[in-house]
Scaffold this active site. Sequence first.
Site, PDB file in Angstrom:
ATOM      1  N   SER A 157       0.727  -1.127   0.174  1.00 53.13           N
ATOM      2  CA  SER A 157       0.012   0.015  -0.003  1.00 53.13           C
ATOM      3  C   SER A 157       0.935   1.207   0.021  1.00 53.13           C
ATOM      4  O   SER A 157       2.020   1.334   0.713  1.00 53.13           O
ATOM      5  CB  SER A 157      -0.996   0.017   1.125  1.00 53.13           C
ATOM      6  OG  SER A 157      -1.870   0.734   1.121  1.00 53.13           O
ATOM      7  N   GLU A 158       0.737   2.070  -0.803  1.00 54.57           N
ATOM      8  CA  GLU A 158       1.669   3.060  -1.108  1.00 54.57           C
ATOM      9  C   GLU A 158       1.648   4.220  -0.109  1.00 54.57           C
ATOM     10  O   GLU A 158       2.817   5.081  -0.044  1.00 54.57           O
ATOM     11  CB  GLU A 158       1.107   3.869  -2.566  1.00 54.57           C
ATOM     12  CG  GLU A 158      -0.210   5.009  -2.416  1.00 54.57           C
ATOM     13  CD  GLU A 158      -1.264   3.715  -2.989  1.00 54.57           C
ATOM     14  OE1 GLU A 158      -1.248   2.506  -2.782  1.00 54.57           O
ATOM     15  OE2 GLU A 158      -2.058   4.453  -3.567  1.00 54.57           O
ATOM     16  N   ASN A 159       1.133   4.069   1.140  1.00 51.96           N
ATOM     17  CA  ASN A 159       1.337   4.899   2.193  1.00 51.96           C
ATOM     18  C   ASN A 159       2.244   4.469   3.047  1.00 51.96           C
ATOM     19  O   ASN A 159       2.725   4.974   3.918  1.00 51.96           O
ATOM     20  CB  ASN A 159      -0.066   5.196   2.918  1.00 51.96           C
ATOM     21  CG  ASN A 159      -0.684   3.954   3.468  1.00 51.96           C
ATOM     22  OD1 ASN A 159      -0.654   2.857   2.877  1.00 51.96           O
ATOM     23  ND2 ASN A 159      -0.896   3.843   5.004  1.00 51.96           N
TER      24      ASN A 159
END
Lengths: 218, 233
Positions: free
Chosen positions: A46-48
């Site tokens: 997840s890009e966070n």
Amino acid sequence: MALDKNGIAKRIAQEVQDGFYVNLGIGIPTLVANYVRNDIEVEFQSENGVLGMGPFPFEGEEDADIINAGKQTITTMPGASFFDSSMSFAMIRGKHVHLTILGAMEVSENGDIANWKIPGKMVKGMGGAMDLVASAENIIVAMMHTNKAGESKILKRCSLPLTGVGCVTKVVTNLAVLEVKNNAFHLLERAPGVSVEEIQNATEGTLIVEGEIPEMDV
Amino acid sequence: MINKKVTNVQEALVGVKNGMTFMLGGFGLCGIPENAISELVKLDIREVTCISNNAGVDDFGLGLLLQNKQIKKMISSYVGENDEFERQMLSGELEVELTPQGTLAEKCRAAQAGFPAFYTPAGYGTEVAEGKETRDFDGKMYVLEPAFKADFAFVKAWKGDAAGNLVFKGTSRNFNPNMCGAATITVAEVEELVPVGELDPNNVHVPGIFVQRIFQGKEYEKRIEQRTVRQKQ
């Protein structure tokens, strides 16, 4: 019969292979995780800033410091890692993530995708979508074949502002699985009970139909 | 040990002025500098440009500065979940520069690392690249993106010490490490300020050299934006 959102997710899950690092977008793509075979090893990014994302936490075990890119509380799997945003996009931009699955408002026969902005409406932003589509070598788009008015979203040219150019490799809709190459959509599979003619009628872009088109196994 | 510790948020924010550019860490409401934001509201610093991935929600995070009409311009990748933001943007009161998320992070990191600009494939062929220099490397097109320039970076960590060393927890790390040292002054607030020597040097996420001021934060709300759970079978 045309697939519902879960059906689309189920079909896309078949594209996920053993050893893949996968980034899932918000919406239908998030559902894909529910249908990946459990005899293969896959890690969700997840890009966070998390690799090895797990399911939602049990009630009472939510942690405000552990969320996904949709800002939902999540858990992590054994072997997971956390990292900063720059490193997260190094994984994406540096092509270390094998597969990106995201939603779209429109795709075109040359592989362009539009999924972030509708002129005249409140623009929420592109988030990480532009970085994802500009770099990933394997991009699968999950979407409905037509809009609510019945108009095709599988187009010759996108009418909405673009998120990326010439990047989409495969599209899975409620009606069909399409491969995008040589400036055309190539029909690979039909949703169960959906005819080639129905797909033709719902597709504005160039559709190549070669030989017998099998039904999806979902 | 070079001491970066200040006694409170008031001391940490000495020098903030109207019209400045601030970087603020956080993803959604996760890992945001809650104490610094509250103090900026109290100080009523106005006409500011905020570099932050998101803009908070109506009554929390950067939404508090928006409610108070303190923000002139937002540089973000995603700004949903905020009605006041939408109202100010549509009425033209608020200038918004939408930037792809990876580019946003790298524009911070470039400022931190001394790069004036970098090439990225993100946004090529879209309106994000309009007016920007593009270049072909090995047959693929890239867009030149300049590093950010900011007066203050406000970051939030889990633990820190007086040397300015920082450790983050979970996904509250996000943009915070990339913003450290990316502005003239970096202010770090921490949930727990531990004695110097307690943090294992092997496990420091951001070395103190990137931080000018550090303080023990207080009363963290750590609000959850989307509470998602599953039932025990």
